[in-house]
Structures are given as structure tokens and as C-alpha cells.
Scaffold this motif. Structure first.
Motif, PDB file in Angstrom:
ATOM      1  N   PRO A  62       0.812  -1.064  -0.089  1.00  0.00           N
ATOM      2  CA  PRO A  62      -0.156  -0.146   0.131  1.00  0.00           C
ATOM      3  C   PRO A  62       0.814   0.977   0.149  1.00  0.00           C
ATOM      4  O   PRO A  62       2.043   1.446   0.770  1.00  0.00           O
ATOM      5  CB  PRO A  62      -1.230   0.145   1.321  1.00  0.00           C
ATOM      6  CG  PRO A  62       0.714  -1.061   2.278  1.00  0.00           C
ATOM      7  CD  PRO A  62       1.223  -2.087   0.939  1.00  0.00           C
ATOM      8  N   ARG A 123      -2.875   2.626  -3.211  1.00  0.00           N
ATOM      9  CA  ARG A 123      -3.784   2.235  -2.874  1.00  0.00           C
ATOM     10  C   ARG A 123      -3.672   2.460  -1.374  1.00  0.00           C
ATOM     11  O   ARG A 123      -2.432   2.713  -0.240  1.00  0.00           O
ATOM     12  CB  ARG A 123      -2.584   0.954  -2.989  1.00  0.00           C
ATOM     13  CG  ARG A 123      -3.208  -0.414  -2.320  1.00  0.00           C
ATOM     14  CD  ARG A 123      -2.838  -1.707  -2.749  1.00  0.00           C
ATOM     15  NE  ARG A 123      -3.051  -1.908  -4.008  1.00  0.00           N
ATOM     16  CZ  ARG A 123      -2.691  -3.530  -5.026  1.00  0.00           C
ATOM     17  NH1 ARG A 123      -1.473  -4.390  -3.987  1.00  0.00           N
ATOM     18  NH2 ARG A 123      -2.943  -3.402  -5.788  1.00  0.00           N
ATOM     19  N   VAL A 125      -4.594   0.574   2.632  1.00  0.00           N
ATOM     20  CA  VAL A 125      -5.306  -0.197   3.633  1.00  0.00           C
ATOM     21  C   VAL A 125      -5.170   0.392   5.019  1.00  0.00           C
ATOM     22  O   VAL A 125      -4.677   0.668   5.894  1.00  0.00           O
ATOM     23  CB  VAL A 125      -4.292  -0.977   3.739  1.00  0.00           C
ATOM     24  CG1 VAL A 125      -4.570  -2.465   4.741  1.00  0.00           C
ATOM     25  CG2 VAL A 125      -4.037  -2.399   2.005  1.00  0.00           C
TER      26      VAL A 125
END
Length: 576
Positions: A62, A123, A125
Motif C-alpha cells: 500500500p 492504494r 489499507v
């Protein structure tokens, strides 16, 4: 065959199971690419070993990692906010009506959102307890585990309570905080997420995660609730524990003793789903939460909501000692003091008993409450022996006796017996009145709760009342070729009905518009079959407890294997 310590329910329909973080990562990464997902959320049930998740998170590479704790109040602020629910007591608190969102710190939340907005199209998380509250998710994973496993982690100091930083606190207090607070808020969030979960993870075993898709999880729950099934039993030692279960069930022989077997307590037990030769473990409560009408029936669901109202467990004092002298709260006290909807009415079904086995039940005729309470207080404050023979009615017991114990009745199982305890589900509301001058396995005195107990002792429950109202109230209600059905209780104050069947041939059962819970109490083996081939034949061994969902409506039970041609016995409980 012997008692099955690891019962599983084999799943049909091609469910894919992913094991280990490498396999799980590959599947999750594929899903991310297919959906073009940016925000991946890993919602965690309290007790998850979150450090483990770094193996998965790092593989996902991420651009931004957010831990859910970043948006919540500090540990100290939360503890202050819930102190009225925690109380200062080691054991008892008050049921929390909070939600996780109540503990979000607005300023921290806005700062976290700013970080997420700056990482837009990258990305991200988000993981931890409450992760799903941080930001909208493109892909949602949920880490699931049973409460018994969480309690073992408390004992081993592997986890603390949510946002509590209480690693060194005694296990009793950790479990109390979880029971009255952590599990309440976590389950409230879990219920809201079930139909949104993309992947469900079983994290009950350290570093051995397993995962299935959310839609497969829903399909599995539907399969479970259409047939009889067993929960995964767990066993625990206690200061009064015995040796019978260790020998009879061939379990935990390395432990000092076994006091309890929790064989049907969905709040804490788990279920093994058999998937492709592997066991996928889920909290049994998920069935109650997600399929309440099919499992409980309309009538029971209407009365109890998503609370499983019947509990079966074993108390083993064979070669051990007496339980504590105790009483359970009357319903109005349970409601007003602890926020419970109903109380812990119970009964003792005597599975085994030596010649000297007894039950302590009610008080002797003529006993005055103040004299009883004074004697109990004296024993606690001055360390004197409580003269139980002057106050408490003691009665010899034998195998297959059944005694009702409505809340407010003083009681105690004596040494050298095995009790199948059939009760209402609230399972942490035992007020110990006297503990036979002993300390617990940890060397500390077990908590005595006379201040609660005194307010709940019904002194009218004397030996005359015991003999008339709650001792072996057996009435034959039906019979046929090779079978007899008996009503064995329970008392009119208790919501549970119990029926015992003696049979050497097949018997038809009706669910009576309620979930049924049964145990084989005599004989080696029986087989449970469907009247319309809706479920596969289900074999049960001596001492095993099983659940029949209300939606089954009718089912048949017959002796099986070594019990064919012999008379066997089951005890069945359902809600009146």
C-alpha cells in the motif's frame, strides 16, 4: 466411536478456501485488480493478533497504511466514558449500549481523512477494530474469531482489551470488560457489516489464517441452519473440578482436572465448517445473528431477538469438590442492575453420581433470612466456617435425577457427580455466597458477592418447596411401541421445557416452534434422520449435545451402531 471433540459440518457447493497469508494475498490482490479497488479495509474483531496482519498488508504494497486506532479517543478517555458500565467489581458490570462510533475523536478523525484524501487514487489499507468506520471501503475483509479463543489470549497476555492497554490486568477483569463492553460494541458493528464483507478470515489459530469469500460465508450459514449440528466443545479446569470428563471423553489428560465442558453456549463456542478437507472456524453466534428465524423460530426470535436462549454445559466434580454455594439474580434484579433482558434460570440433570453425591438446594425448613445472611457474612469477614448443615437443604442424588433451579434459589452441586446443566443463556451471573474456605487455582480467593446474593435469596425456597416444586417432577406425557416420553421440568417460573425420551426403536420429534437442544444421556450412539431427506443422517455419541434448528420442524431419532436393540435416552430442551 467416542465423544467427538472436533465436530464439523461439511459444506457443499464448491466453496473455495484460501490458507496462509501467501494464498490469501494472491486472492485479495486479484480482487483488488478486478475491482480497481483503492481502499482496502481489514475490520478486526477485538482479540485479533493484529501484528500478524502485517504479513498480508506488506504484500499488498500500500501507499498508505492507516490503523483504526488513529481516529479514536485515548485509552484513558474511553475508560472514563464507560466506567459506569465497567464498575469497580472484579466480575460484574453493566451491559453497554454504546456503538464503536461513539468513541471517535472528531479532530483525529478529520486529520485521518485528510491523509486519505491526499492519497486519493493510491492504494490505501485501513485495518484494526473499527477500520470500517474510517472511510468508505472498496474491498472489505473481516477477521473473525471465537470468544473462547479470545479468553485464552487474555490468559496468555497475548492481547488486551480494545483501547485499554491493560496487558497485565487479571484475566477476570479483562473478560469482564470484554463481556460488558468490547463484545457488545463489536457485535453491533459486525451485524451491520455481514452483507458487505467481501472476504471472511478465520484467525483463531496463530499464523494459520484461512479465508473464504463473503458470499460463500453466507451460503455456508444457510447450509448450517437447515440441519442438526454440534458446536465445538471447550473444556476448562476449576478449583472443584473432577476427572470424569478426562477419562470418558479422552480429553485434556495433562490438565489438573476438568471442571467445565461448554458444549452448547453459542455466545462463546465456535463451529467448524468442513471445506475441502480443512476446518474453517467461525463463532457460533454468527448463525444466531444471521439466521435467527430459521434457527430459533418466529416465536423465540420474537421473544429473545438474536440471543440463543438455551445453554447446555457439564459440571464435573467426580473426585473433585463442591461448587460454591450460590444464587442467580431474579429477573427484575438482572434487568435493573446489569441491563439483562432475562436471567439465569437453570436445572441440574444428573448424568453420573457416586453413592455419596448430593445437591445443596434451597434452605432448611424454618430458616430465617437474616440469620442465614448473618452467618454468611460472619464466614466471609471473620474467616469462620459457614455451618451449611444448619441452613442449607442437602439431598442425596442419583443418576438421571433432574432438579429445577429457578433464579433466587440457593444451590450447589456437591462432589462426586457429573451434572448436565440446562439453563437460560446469561452465563456470568452467579453470586457466590460461600466457597468452602478455599482459594482458586491462581491462589487468589474467588470473588464472593453477598451484597448481590442477599438481595436475591428467596427464603421461601425451603426443603418442603424443593420436594414439592423442583425435585424430579417427572410426568409421562406419551408412549408408543418401543419409546416413552417424559416431562422432567422445568419449574413454572422458567421458560425452558425439558423432555426425556427412553427408546429402543425410532422416535419422531417435533421442534415445538422452538430451537431444540438435545444430549444423549444414556446409551452409546443414536442417529438423527430427516423425515423428508432435507439433511443427511447425523450420528451422535454418548454425552454429545446437538442443536436442531426450528425450521427442521420434524426429525427422527433411533438407536444406532452398538446401541441397536438397547434402550437409550435423550434429554431435550426447547422454549415453551
Amino acid at each position: 466411536m467416542a465423544y467427538d471433540l472436533y465436530p464439523q459440518i461439511d459444506m457443499k457447493g464448491g466453496i473455495d478456501l484460501y490458507t496462509g497469508y501467501d494464498e490469501i494475498w494472491k486472492k485479495v490482490d486479484d480482487a483488488i485488480k478486478q475491482r480497481k479497488a483503492n481502499v482496502i479495509t481489514i475490520e478486526c474483531y477485538p482479540g485479533t493478533l493484529e501484528k500478524e496482519l502485517e504479513q498480508l498488508i506488506n504484500q499488498l504494497k500500500p501507499d498508505l497504511i492507516i490503523h483504526a486506532d488513529e481516529i479514536f479517543l485515548s485509552s484513558e478517555e474511553i475508560t472514563v466514558k464507560i466506567q459506569d458500565h465497567l464498575t469497580d467489581d472484579r466480575v460484574f458490570g453493566v451491559m453497554s449500549n454504546h456503538a464503536l462510533a461513539d468513541f471517535i475523536d472528531g479532530e483525529k478523525f478529520n486529520k485521518t481523512l485528510d491523509k486519505i484524501n491526499k492519497a486519493k487514487d493510491k492504494r490505501i489499507v485501513i485495518y484494526g477494530v473499527g477500520a470500517s468506520l474510517v472511510a468508505p471501503s472498496d474491498l472489505l475483509l473481516y477477521t473473525n474469531l471465537a470468544r473462547w479463543e479470545i479468553q485464552l489470549r487474555y490468559r496468555a497476555k497475548k492481547v488486551c482489551n480494545w483501547r485499554a492497554n491493560n496487558w497485565e490486568e487479571e484475566t477476570l477483569r479483562k473478560v469482564k470488560r470484554a463481556y460488558y463492553f468490547d463484545w457488545r460494541i463489536a457485535d453491533k458493528l459486525k451485524k451491520s457489516l455481514f452483507d458487505k464483507v467481501d472476504f471472511m478470515l478465520d484467525v483463531n489459530e496463530e499464523n494459520q489464517p484461512k479465508m473464504i469469500a463473503g458470499h460463500d460465508y453466507q451460503m455456508a450459514l444457510s447450509q448450517v441452519v437447515q440441519r442438526p449440528f454440534r458446536l465445538v466443545p471447550y473444556f476448562d479446569s476449576g478449583v472443584w473440578g473432577g476427572k470424569w470428563m478426562q477419562e470418558k471423553f479422552n480429553v485434556a489428560k495433562d490438565k489438573i482436572n476438568l471442571a467445565w465442558c461448554f458444549d452448547c453456549v453459542p455466545e462463546e463456542n465456535s463451529i467448524y465448517l468442513g471445506i475441502n478437507g480443512e476446518k474453517f472456524e467461525i463463532p457460533a453466534n454468527d448463525i444466531v445473528y444471521q439466521r435467527p428465524v430459521s434457527l430459533l423460530g418466529e416465536k423465540v426470535y420474537g421473544r429473545y431477538g438474536t440471543s440463543f436462549p438455551i445453554r447446555f454445559d457439564y459440571l464435573d466434580t467426580m473426585g473433585g469438590d463442591n461448587l460454591s454455594l450460590q444464587v442467580h439474580p431474579k429477573v427484575e434484579y438482572a434487568q435493573e442492575t446489569f441491563g439483562l433482558h432475562y436471567t439465569q434460570d437453570e436445572s441440574y440433570y444428573i448424568l453420573e453420581a457416586e453413592d455419596d453425591a448430593v445437591i445443596y438446594l434451597g434452605v432448611k425448613n424454618g430458616v430465617e433470612k437474616q440469620s442465614l445472611v448473618d452467618a454468611l457474612k460472619s464466614s466471609q469477614e471473620e474467616g469462620k466456617r459457614f455451618p451449611d448443615e444448619d441452613f442449607i437443604y442437602r439431598k442425596k442424588i442419583k443418576k438421571h435425577d433432574h432438579y429445577s433451579i429457578p433464579a433466587g434459589t440457593i444451590h450447589c452441586s456437591g462432589k462426586n457427580s457429573v451434572v448436565l446443566e440446562i439453563s437460560s443463556t446469561p452465563n456470568r451471573f452467579t453470586f457466590k455466597l460461600w466457597d468452602w474456605e478455599r482459594v482458586d487455582l491462581d491462589g487468589k480467593p474467588r470473588p464472593i458477592h453477598l451484597e448481590h446474593g442477599e438481595k436475591n435469596i428467596d427464603i421461601s425456597r425451603d426443603e418442603d418447596w424443593v420436594e414439592k416444586e423442583v425435585s424430579n417432577q417427572v410426568v409421562k406425557v406419551a408412549e408408543g411401541d418401543g419409546w416413552t416420553e417424559e416431562k422432567t421440568g422445568l419449574h413454572i417460573r422458567e421458560p425452558i421445557e425439558t423432555r426425556r425420551h427412553w427408546f429402543s426403536s425410532e422416535v419422531m420429534h417435533e421442534t415445538q416452534d422452538s430451537v431444540n437442544v438435545l444430549t444423549l444421556v444414556e446409551g452409546e450412539e443414536i442417529i438423527v434422520t430427516s423425515v423428508n431427506a432435507s439433511f443427511e443422517p447425523f450420528v451422535i455419541h454418548y454425552g454429545e449435545t446437538f442443536i436442531v434448528p426450528e425450521c427442521v420442524k420434524q426429525y427422527k431419532i433411533a438407536p444406532h451402531g452398538p446401541s441397536v436393540g438397547r434402550t437409550v435416552g435423550t434429554i431435550k430442551a426447547f422454549i415453551r
